[in-house]
Design an enzyme around this catalytic site. Structure first.
Site, PDB file in Angstrom:
ATOM      1  N   GLU A 136       0.833  -1.213   0.000  1.00  0.00           N
ATOM      2  CA  GLU A 136       0.000   0.000   0.000  1.00  0.00           C
ATOM      3  C   GLU A 136       0.864   1.258   0.000  1.00  0.00           C
ATOM      4  O   GLU A 136       0.802   2.084   0.923  1.00  0.00           O
ATOM      5  CB  GLU A 136      -0.954  -0.005   1.202  1.00  0.00           C
ATOM      6  CG  GLU A 136      -1.931  -1.173   1.149  1.00  0.00           C
ATOM      7  CD  GLU A 136      -3.055  -1.119   2.165  1.00  0.00           C
ATOM      8  OE1 GLU A 136      -4.114  -1.692   1.903  1.00  0.00           O
ATOM      9  OE2 GLU A 136      -2.875  -0.503   3.243  1.00  0.00           O
TER      10      GLU A 136
ATOM     11  N   GLU B 270      -5.347  -8.180  -1.718  1.00  0.00           N
ATOM     12  CA  GLU B 270      -6.062  -8.065  -0.437  1.00  0.00           C
ATOM     13  C   GLU B 270      -7.512  -7.724  -0.715  1.00  0.00           C
ATOM     14  O   GLU B 270      -7.799  -6.869  -1.562  1.00  0.00           O
ATOM     15  CB  GLU B 270      -5.494  -6.940   0.445  1.00  0.00           C
ATOM     16  CG  GLU B 270      -4.221  -7.273   1.146  1.00  0.00           C
ATOM     17  CD  GLU B 270      -3.802  -6.186   2.134  1.00  0.00           C
ATOM     18  OE1 GLU B 270      -4.672  -5.579   2.778  1.00  0.00           O
ATOM     19  OE2 GLU B 270      -2.591  -5.946   2.238  1.00  0.00           O
TER      20      GLU B 270
END
Ligand code: BGP
Length: 479
Positions: A176, A368
């Site tokens: 991320e 994810e």
């Protein structure tokens, strides 16, 4: 648009699950491991930092994957996993981050994990840095605010590629990566509180991370003939709250702050809108010619996490921000929330897959996705389990949207739902926020036997994998 073909998932589709070292391994100081920033954040991203690891920090023991990895991987294999996303704890390899030599015991641990995956025919997908920068790099250099981190990261990735390059094909450079703009301590190991961090310093840190990521991509391509390197971004589609052009523009602006990261990774240079933003905000990046050259080493694929969408508006009176995945945003009145206030939006996954594909034309990997929920352990036929129909419904609806996107022509490499085995939450550091197909007996107060139990979703996911998606049920998720 009509529904997808009955069998949209390609035969090569990589079904699996995702984890991160600091959320599963425990053994926080075993075999020469140094501390990471996670060891001093007992309450997760939002809570205060402590001077030293404190006993209330569940990550110190986590789910003890460090000692139980073989049995855990066997459970994943039982579901038919083709891929397993794990991260390497940087501070196991370089305890202080700036050490000259790597820690052999740390390297040997991942040899053992990779051996076990190989034994079961599970492909590893390795995140090089997942919110677990060595604490010493934060304390000594203020993390990625310092250009020096590029060199330390380079040393680290060279060691990983040398040691594991012959057996790990899929690499993700930073988890991320766009989170650095939102939570500098997690994304960038920057100890300056966000409110005191200047935009100049924050964007300079972003630049260092982007250069380091491109450098890792270059080294992997030089050293590992069939390496596939991906960036990893937190994907969060931004919808305008109303059709007013000013709201549409506000949504575009918000989207740009996230798309910037994929744009640099895929195009190899800063996009015009980012240059304008920096110009107008007095940000003057220190970019060398060498940096510019390094950035041209673009990724092979784009991976992302997806949990929710948000809205955006230009009207300050309407800016009721919700909770949610670390970025947050304006609440969408049409969507339902999870118990933790994350808005559930399966169609948003199809939207983001199409947006990324249209924009970058690179294969996409959903690394994810999932529902954090409280589970209740029950006994069925004398066996402990969890009746998690809510999790099955969530994942089923999202996967139907992946099927739609594939039918739209999007190239999707695989799907690794988050926390395939229960683990410690990143945002709140709780155990009770569970994502797994496998229940782990540990509570928020640290008690529990650490025993593992198959949930109902375990069997459901095994069917999905076995049938390559054909067992998914059409229902509410139908667009
Ligand atoms: C992402 C992180 C993961 C993970 C996930 C779920 O932001 O990459 O590490 O934890 O979110 O979030 P949480 O654990 O806060 O529920």
């Amino acid at each position: 648009m009509t529904g997808p073909t009955s069998q949209p998932f390609p035969e090569t589709f990589l079904w699996g699950g995702a984890t991160a070292a600091n959320q599963i391994e425990g053994a926080h100081d075993a075999d020469g491991k140094g501390l990471s920033i996670q060891d001093v954040l007992p309450q997760g991203i939002v809570g205060p930092r402590t001077a030293h690891p404190t006993p209330d920090n569940l990550k110190l023991e986590a789910i003890d994957f460090y000692h139980r990895y073989a049995a855990d991987i066997a459970l994943l294999a039982e579901m038919g996993f083709k891929v397993f996303r794990l991260s390497i704890a940087w501070s196991r390899i370089f305890p202080n981050g700036d050490d000259e030599k790597p820690n052999e015991a740390g390297l040997a641990f991942y040899d053992r994990v990779l051996d076990e995956l190989e034994r079961h025919g599970i492909e590893p997908l390795v995140t090089i840095s997942h919110y677990e920068t060595p604490l010493a790099l934060a304390e000594k250099y203020n993390g990625w605010a310092s250009r020096k981190l590029i060199g330390f990261y380079e040393r680290y990735v060279r060691v990983l590629f040398d040691r594991y390059g012959h057996r790990v094909r899929y690499w993700l450079t930073f988890n991320e990566i766009n989170s650095l703009l939102h939570f500098p301590i997690i994304g960038g190991a920057i100890l300056t509180p966000k409110e005191e961090l200047s935009r100049q310093d924050q964007f300079q840190a972003v630049h260092h991370v982007l250069v380091a990521s491109a450098l890792a991509t270059r080294i992997a391509h030089e050293q590992i003939p069939d390496a596939r390197v991906g960036c990893m971004v937190l994907a969060i589609p931004v919808y305008p709250l109303t059709p007013a052009p000013s709201d549409v523009l506000a949504a575009l602006d918000a989207d740009h702050t996230n798309l910037l990261f994929g744009d640099v990774h895929v195009r190899g240079a800063y996009p015009g809108y980012a240059m304008r933003y920096m110009r107008e905000n007095g940000i003057e990046l220190d970019i060398t010619d060498e940096d510019r050259e390094i950035l041209t080493n673009t990724v092979d694929f784009v991976s992302f996490s997806y949990y929710m969408s948000v809205c955006e508006t230009a009207d300050p009176d309407q800016r009721h921000t919700g909770d949610g995945n670390i970025i947050g945003g304006v609440r969408n009145p049409t969507l339902r929330d999870t118990e933790w206030g994350w808005q559930i939006d399966p169609v948003g996954l199809r939207i983001v897959l199409n947006q990324f594909w249209d924009r970058w034309q690179k294969p996409l990997f959903i690394v994810e996705n999932g529902l954090g929920a409280k589970d209740e352990l029950v006994h069925v036929d004398g066996r402990p389990t969890v009746d998690d129909d809510y999790r099955i419904a969530y994942l089923n609806d999202h996967l139907l949207q992946v099927a739609e996107a594939i039918a739209d022509g999007v190239d999707v490499l695989g799907y690794t739902p988050w926390g395939c085995i229960d683990l410690v939450s990143a945002s709140t550091a709780q155990m009770s926020k569970r994502y797994g197909f496998v229940y782990v007996d540990r509570d928020d107060d640290g008690t529990g036997t650490l025993a593992r139990y198959r949930k109902k979703s375990f069997h459901w996911y095994a069917d999905v994998i076995r049938s390559n998606g054909a067992s998914l049920r059409r229902g509410d998720g139908r667009p």
